[in-house]
Design an enzyme around this catalytic site. Structure first.
Site, PDB file in Angstrom:
ATOM      1  CB  CYS A 199       1.531   2.318-109.663  1.00  0.00           C
ATOM      2  SG  CYS A 199       2.845   3.520-109.517  1.00  0.00           S
ATOM      3  CD  GLU A 214      -2.552  -1.353-109.651  1.00  0.00           C
ATOM      4  OE1 GLU A 214      -2.092  -2.332-109.050  1.00  0.00           O
ATOM      5  OE2 GLU A 214      -1.953  -0.274-109.770  1.00  0.00           O
ATOM      6  CD  GLU A 221       4.294   3.331-105.767  1.00  0.00           C
ATOM      7  OE1 GLU A 221       3.127   2.872-105.861  1.00  0.00           O
ATOM      8  OE2 GLU A 221       4.995   3.611-106.747  1.00  0.00           O
ATOM      9  CE  LYS A 226      12.667 -11.324-107.629  1.00  0.00           C
ATOM     10  NZ  LYS A 226      12.168 -10.721-108.894  1.00  0.00           N
TER      11      LYS A 226
END
Ligand code: ADP
Length: 495
Positions: free
Chosen positions: A300, A399, A265, A189
């Site tokens: 990230c 973040e 993750e 996906k």
């Protein structure tokens, strides 16, 4: 190497409509739903992709299961699987320019960087796991003489891989190549705003001889196809890279369905720590700048919190500002561009809101803070540096996933460790110092999956990537990644 001529030749090519890949066939979603795809370079329409729903996901999982049970891939000779994965790597390299241009048009990453980081690393990843296939052995346990105990490592079955938009090919390949290498089937996906290169990769997999049904692709909205995949009773493993919010949802889906394994993750707020005794502060400033501003901060592991020792704060921030202002921002398809477009209008708005919030919280805006290059029609944000950011402020804790650097001063080693670890995340980090003992002490004390020393970034397939704390669990890259996609089975044989 890629040349500007190669890019310019295809930069405006029409992009074919994206379909779902189910059981080896390219199909529309069952209810005909589609999503429009626009390019962040200029806001222009690129194409449409299928917006899969639960019925499509069910077909994809059914086809993945049928392929797995048939043994056409799961029980194929290791040498055969190795050959196919190596062929996939060859074909990615054959199409490297097309994949890089398509990717930058779709997600805005500067092509000078993405050419290697995306298709380049995807090819290397398929090759790495291809090479691993026939070099791994089971074990014989040290039992008593009258027993032979064997430990087999088996493919699990159907893997659901949900991937993000910042590096779709690189991250997609980490999950696909590792899962496929040991014989699993996969339902992939992609993210809504970065599906196109993964659809092309799926076509490459078929061309390379991956049997039909072993890889299926369901594009569309996370809340539809992603949720359906997460809740499906016949998916054995979910492997995910993305936000903590969606990671939590995946754990809930698992609990609400078949207790499928979930590997996450997630994000980071990685500390990049510069001590006054660093050997080369100019290099530290330049590398730190690229470590946050590359791909517009949509990384990230980006070093989004820069911790600098008080005694050099003023001079070092000057260097950072000069580096940031010297970066060439603009068209991702220009090979000299160092910072391309933000992935979407929504992400740009989020970044700008964080910048406004930091100003309101009293942080010192030293450069950037605003949209730029607006006349292009695309989504660009100037590299942004805030000095004297309070460690507990939103900018220092959340973040952002944008080109915003928070500079936080510290007094000494102990102070640096305390601030570095004062986050829910634990993904990446760095330490700049000429003192070897101090570097090793910091490596031991920082809570993160990686501690860079006297550099920021830089990684290799041989080294695992994974988060501590709320940055996730499980590892991508290296042979450790195979633990996610295999079960151990023992045979206890009485002699
Ligand atoms: P970001 O916030 O950076 O866009 P997300 O975590 O939202 O990252 O997206 C990462 C991936 O997760 C994408 O493929 C997205 O479609 C998918 N996703 C989003 N929402 C859900 C959901 N509710 N369930 C499953 N997958 C989802």
């Amino acid at each position: 190497m890629i040349t500007q001529e190669q890019v310019d030749l295809i930069r405006n090519d029409p992009v074919a409509k994206g379909s779902l890949l189910i059981g080896g066939d390219w199909v529309s979603s069952r209810d005909g739903a589609t999503l429009d795809v626009e390019s962040p370079i200029n806001g222009h329409a690129l194409t449409t992709i299928a917006d899969a729903g639960a019925a499509d996901v069910d077909l994809a999982v059914t086809s993945a299961r049928a392929a797995f049970d048939s043994g056409v891939w799961s029980r194929a000779a290791p040498l055969h699987r190795k050959k196919v994965l190596n062929r996939i790597a060859d074909l990615i390299e054959r199409d490297q320019v097309d994949l890089a241009v398509l990717g930058s048009r779709d997600n805005g990453t500067e092509i000078a960087f993405s050419y290697n980081a995306e298709p380049g690393s995807a090819a290397a990843t398929f090759r790495y796991y291809a090479e691993a296939i026939d070099k791994m052995y089971g074990q014989i346990a040290p039992t008593s003489e009258d027993v032979l105990a064997l430990v087999h490592r088996e493919a699990i079955g159907v893997v659901g891989a949900i991937v993000p938009w910042n590096f779709p090919l690189m991250i997609g390949a980490w999950k696909l190549a590792a899962a496929l290498s040991v014989g699993n089937s996969v339902v992939l996906k992609p993210a809504e705003t970065a599906s196109l290169t993964l659809l092309k990769l799926a076509a490459i997999c078929l061309e390379a001889g991956l049997p039909e049904g072993v890889l299926n692709v369901v594009t569309g909205q996370g809340g539809k196809s992603g949720e359906a995949l997460g809740l499906h009773m016949d998916v054995d493993v979910l492997t995910f890279t993305g936000s903590g919010g969606v990671g939590r949802r995946l754990l809930e889906y698992s609990a609400a369905s078949n207790l499928k394994r979930v590997y996450l993750e997630l994000g980071g707020k990685s500390p990049n720590i510069v001590f006054s005794d660093a050997a080369d502060l100019d290099a530290a400033a330049m590398v730190s700048c690229l470590g946050i501003f590359r791909n517009s901060g949509q990384v990230c592991v980006s070093g989004s919190r820069l911790l600098v020792q008080e005694s050099i704060q003023a001079a070092f921030v000057e260097k950072l500002v000069a580096c940031a202002q010297g970066l060439k921002l603009g068209d991702p398809l220009d090979l000299t561009t160092q910072m391309g477009a933000v992935n979407s209008a929504a992400q740009l708005s989020k970044n700008l809101a964080y910048a406004a919030g930091a100003v309101a919280d009293g942080a010192d805006l030293r450069t950037g803070g605003a949209q730029t290059n607006a006349k292009s029609g695309g989504y660009y944000m100037a590299p942004t540096i805030f000095d004297n950011v309070a460690p507990s402020s939103r900018l220092a804790c959340d973040e952002v996933f944008g080109p915003i650097l928070s500079v936080i001063p510290f007094k000494n080693e102990e102070d640096a460790v305390r601030i570095a670890n004062s986050t829910e995340f634990g993904l990446a980090s760095a330490v700049w110092t000429a003192d070897l003992s101090k570097a090793h002490r910091m490596v031991r004390q920082i809570r993160a999956g990686v501690v860079h020393v006297n550099t920021y970034g830089g990684a290799d397939l041989t080294v695992p990537l994974g988060g501590h704390g709320q940055s996730g669990n499980g590892y991508d890259r290296s042979l450790h990644a195979l633990d996610k996609f295999t079960n151990l089975k023992s045979a206890w044989i009485k002699l």
